[in-house]
Design a protein around this motif. Structure first.
Motif, PDB file in Angstrom:
ATOM      1  N   ARG A 292      32.628 -25.413  62.798  1.00 55.05           N
ATOM      2  CA  ARG A 292      33.425 -26.640  62.690  1.00 55.05           C
ATOM      3  C   ARG A 292      33.961 -26.862  61.277  1.00 55.05           C
ATOM      4  O   ARG A 292      34.873 -27.663  61.090  1.00 55.05           O
ATOM      5  N   GLU A 293      33.395 -26.162  60.309  1.00 58.02           N
ATOM      6  CA  GLU A 293      33.839 -26.321  58.931  1.00 58.02           C
ATOM      7  C   GLU A 293      34.686 -25.148  58.452  1.00 58.02           C
ATOM      8  O   GLU A 293      35.267 -25.201  57.358  1.00 58.02           O
ATOM      9  N   ALA A 294      34.776 -24.091  59.246  1.00 58.91           N
ATOM     10  CA  ALA A 294      35.448 -22.873  58.812  1.00 58.91           C
ATOM     11  C   ALA A 294      36.963 -23.013  58.878  1.00 58.91           C
ATOM     12  O   ALA A 294      37.502 -23.471  59.891  1.00 58.91           O
ATOM     13  N   THR A 295      37.637 -22.619  57.826  1.00 61.23           N
ATOM     14  CA  THR A 295      39.103 -22.667  57.812  1.00 61.23           C
ATOM     15  C   THR A 295      39.703 -21.619  58.743  1.00 61.23           C
ATOM     16  O   THR A 295      40.859 -21.743  59.156  1.00 61.23           O
ATOM     17  N   ALA A 296      38.921 -20.606  59.086  1.00 64.84           N
ATOM     18  CA  ALA A 296      39.427 -19.561  59.980  1.00 64.84           C
ATOM     19  C   ALA A 296      39.487 -20.033  61.432  1.00 64.84           C
ATOM     20  O   ALA A 296      40.108 -19.383  62.270  1.00 64.84           O
ATOM     21  N   ILE A 297      38.841 -21.151  61.731  1.00 69.21           N
ATOM     22  CA  ILE A 297      38.844 -21.701  63.085  1.00 69.21           C
ATOM     23  C   ILE A 297      39.848 -22.844  63.145  1.00 69.21           C
ATOM     24  O   ILE A 297      39.929 -23.671  62.233  1.00 69.21           O
ATOM     25  N   ASP A 298      40.634 -22.889  64.208  1.00 70.42           N
ATOM     26  CA  ASP A 298      41.597 -23.968  64.396  1.00 70.42           C
ATOM     27  C   ASP A 298      40.838 -25.251  64.731  1.00 70.42           C
ATOM     28  O   ASP A 298      40.410 -25.454  65.864  1.00 70.42           O
ATOM     29  N   GLN A 299      40.678 -26.121  63.726  1.00 68.13           N
ATOM     30  CA  GLN A 299      39.873 -27.326  63.906  1.00 68.13           C
ATOM     31  C   GLN A 299      40.571 -28.390  64.740  1.00 68.13           C
ATOM     32  O   GLN A 299      39.933 -29.343  65.188  1.00 68.13           O
ATOM     33  N   SER A 300      41.858 -28.254  64.943  1.00 61.04           N
ATOM     34  CA  SER A 300      42.556 -29.248  65.763  1.00 61.04           C
ATOM     35  C   SER A 300      42.100 -29.195  67.212  1.00 61.04           C
ATOM     36  O   SER A 300      42.177 -30.185  67.938  1.00 61.04           O
ATOM     37  N   SER A 301      41.593 -28.027  67.650  1.00 60.02           N
ATOM     38  CA  SER A 301      41.098 -27.910  69.017  1.00 60.02           C
ATOM     39  C   SER A 301      39.610 -28.211  69.098  1.00 60.02           C
ATOM     40  O   SER A 301      39.065 -28.359  70.192  1.00 60.02           O
ATOM     41  N   GLY A 302      38.947 -28.280  67.949  1.00 58.89           N
ATOM     42  CA  GLY A 302      37.536 -28.621  67.925  1.00 58.89           C
ATOM     43  C   GLY A 302      36.638 -27.469  68.357  1.00 58.89           C
ATOM     44  O   GLY A 302      37.093 -26.467  68.916  1.00 58.89           O
TER      45      GLY A 302
END
Length: 466
Positions: A292-302
């Protein structure tokens, strides 16, 4: 779970009046039962984890105020579970006019048919009792949802029977009127087409319904609740402004704020087919939080709480498979079983643009961080240098095909392992599984902190050495 109707409840209007029953609307019912729970120290929200000091106080204020409400939050934050928990604040049993289409209260019929029956039968009007579980109606908003689904439409069969189109008894009621004296929940409200959202305006404000150009005055008693993803306001869809204005409360949800809450949620929700020790559940929880904190993961989708639950279930399944392969009688998860998580669950995540081809590398890195963080927290203050020196001269072999008993027998006889076992809940048992799991975590931690080296063989086994 089936419920049994108490045998001594009144079955006619006259008997209901004689019993002293008092009619309450849905909002008054929810308010009174919530206040009673708070005063008695009972938990009004069983099964809700991590919202005690944030979301629940806001929700309770909304219920006490009698507001229709919308829950805003990313996917997998427990919005639907929270809406369903409102049912527990309704009276367990409530009287309805037996056979009435909308479940009207015997004291207050609202449809023409029920009004006519009440006038004809008087105190002999038959009364039935409805359980609170039947007073909650849920609809997943989809683009193909029609006004007829939510509000109602003219029933051609009734028209064919000779009634005129202006006759209110020609209406086939939709989901919202049929939830009269109950709770209506609409999941993913922004996915509802805007013209369909308009149909809810009268229900929420004037408490009547409009069908095919004429208005039917029904004093509907419903609490309308909804869920939405904040992104939906501007991207996939939106809640129209007049409808937003009619919701009295907007409550934001969130993912668990503490590791302990994430662990509690996983333990509550996961269906584990093998024993998974708490330290591995903590690894899963920390892994989810790193995602949830990684910039490599699209956080807009959660990163849904369902990811952590699925990860724990995958670890348990890996342990069960390993036990079958090695012939162990007890399936007990070890750190080696964590290796199955990235490959199985990568499809549940959305990666940021530009990270194509690096997905597995990213997940493995974050999983190693989670293992190191968990071991550091669990073994803080423990001097592992004795174990490091011993493994340096007597390598330890672990892996998917190595039974727990072999791992334990290969461990050096050093005192620090007793402390490791105590810290990780492996002390006091003759079963080798807990000890092997605890020792593997300590060895992996020493490897990740570069105190030990390890080699992987072609068959997947790992040898730790100095």
């Amino acid at each position: 779970m089936p419920v049994t109707l108490p045998p001594d409840l009144p079955d006619t209007l006259g008997a209901l009046r004689a019993s002293g029953h008092t009619q309450r609307d849905v909002r008054s019912e929810l308010r009174a039962n919530l206040l009673a729970a708070l005063r008695e120290g009972r938990d009004p929200w069983p099964g809700i984890v991590g919202f005690e000091s944030t979301v629940l106080p806001q929700l309770e204020r909304a219920v006490l105020a009698g507001h229709d409400l919308v829950l805003l939050g990313e996917r997998g934050q427990g919005k639907t579970r929270l809406l369903r928990s409102l049912v527990g604040l309704l009276d367990e049993w409530t009287p309805v006019i037996d056979g009435s289409e909308l479940g009207e209260h015997p004291y207050e019929p609202v449809t023409p048919a029920s009004i006519r029956r009440a006038a004809e039968l008087g105190d002999a009007l038959p009364v039935a009792w409805r359980h609170r579980s039947e007073r909650y109606t849920e609809k997943l908003a989809t683009p193909d949802t029609a006004v007829a689904d939510l509000i109602g439409d003219v029933d051609p069969v009734k028209v064919a029977e000779g009634r005129s189109l202006g006759d209110p008894e020609t209406i086939h009621f939709g989901l919202v009127p049929r939830a009269h004296r109950g709770i209506v929940a609409i999941n993913e409200l922004p996915d509802l087409a805007e013209r369909i959202q308009v149909s809810l305006l009268n229900v929420m404000e004037e408490r009547d319904i409009q069908v095919r150009g004429y208005t039917l005055r029904l004093p509907l008693d419903v609490l309308l609740v909804a869920s939405a993803n904040p992104e939906d306001y501007t991207n996939r869809g939106r809640i129209i402004t007049p409808l937003k204005d009619r919701f009295g409360a907007e409550v934001r949800t969130h993912y668990p704020l503490e590791v302990a809450d994430e662990v509690a949620l996983v333990l509550q929700e996961a269906g584990l087919v093998a024993e998974v020790p708490r330290h591995l559940i903590e690894v899963v929880a920390r892994f989810t939080r790193h995602l949830r904190e990684a910039t490599a993961i699209d956080q807009s989708s959660g990163v849904s709480a369902r990811f952590a639950v699925a990860a724990a279930e995958t670890v348990a399944a890996a342990a069960l498979r390993r036990a079958a392969i090695t012939g162990e009688s007890r399936a007990y998860a070890r750190p080696v079983d964590l290796d199955s998580v990235p490959a199985v669950l990568r499809g549940k995540l959305e990666f940021a643009s530009g990270e194509e081809g690096r997905e597995e590398e990213i997940l493995e890195h974050l999983l190693r961080r989670a293992v190191a963080d968990t071991a550091r927290f669990a073994l803080r203050g423990v001097d592992l240098s004795e174990l490091t020196d011993a493994v340096g001269t007597h390598p330890v072999r672990t892996g998917e095909r190595v039974p727990a008993a072999e791992v334990v027998s290969a461990l050096p006889k050093v005192a620090v392992l007793t402390e490791v076992a105590t810290r990780l809940g492996a002390a006091g048992t003759e079963d080798p599984g807990p000890m092997a799991s605890a020792a593997e975590l300590a060895l992996e931690y020493l490897f990740l902190t570069r105190k030990l080296a390890k080699d992987e063989s072609d068959d997947g086994d790992t040898v730790s050495y100095g």
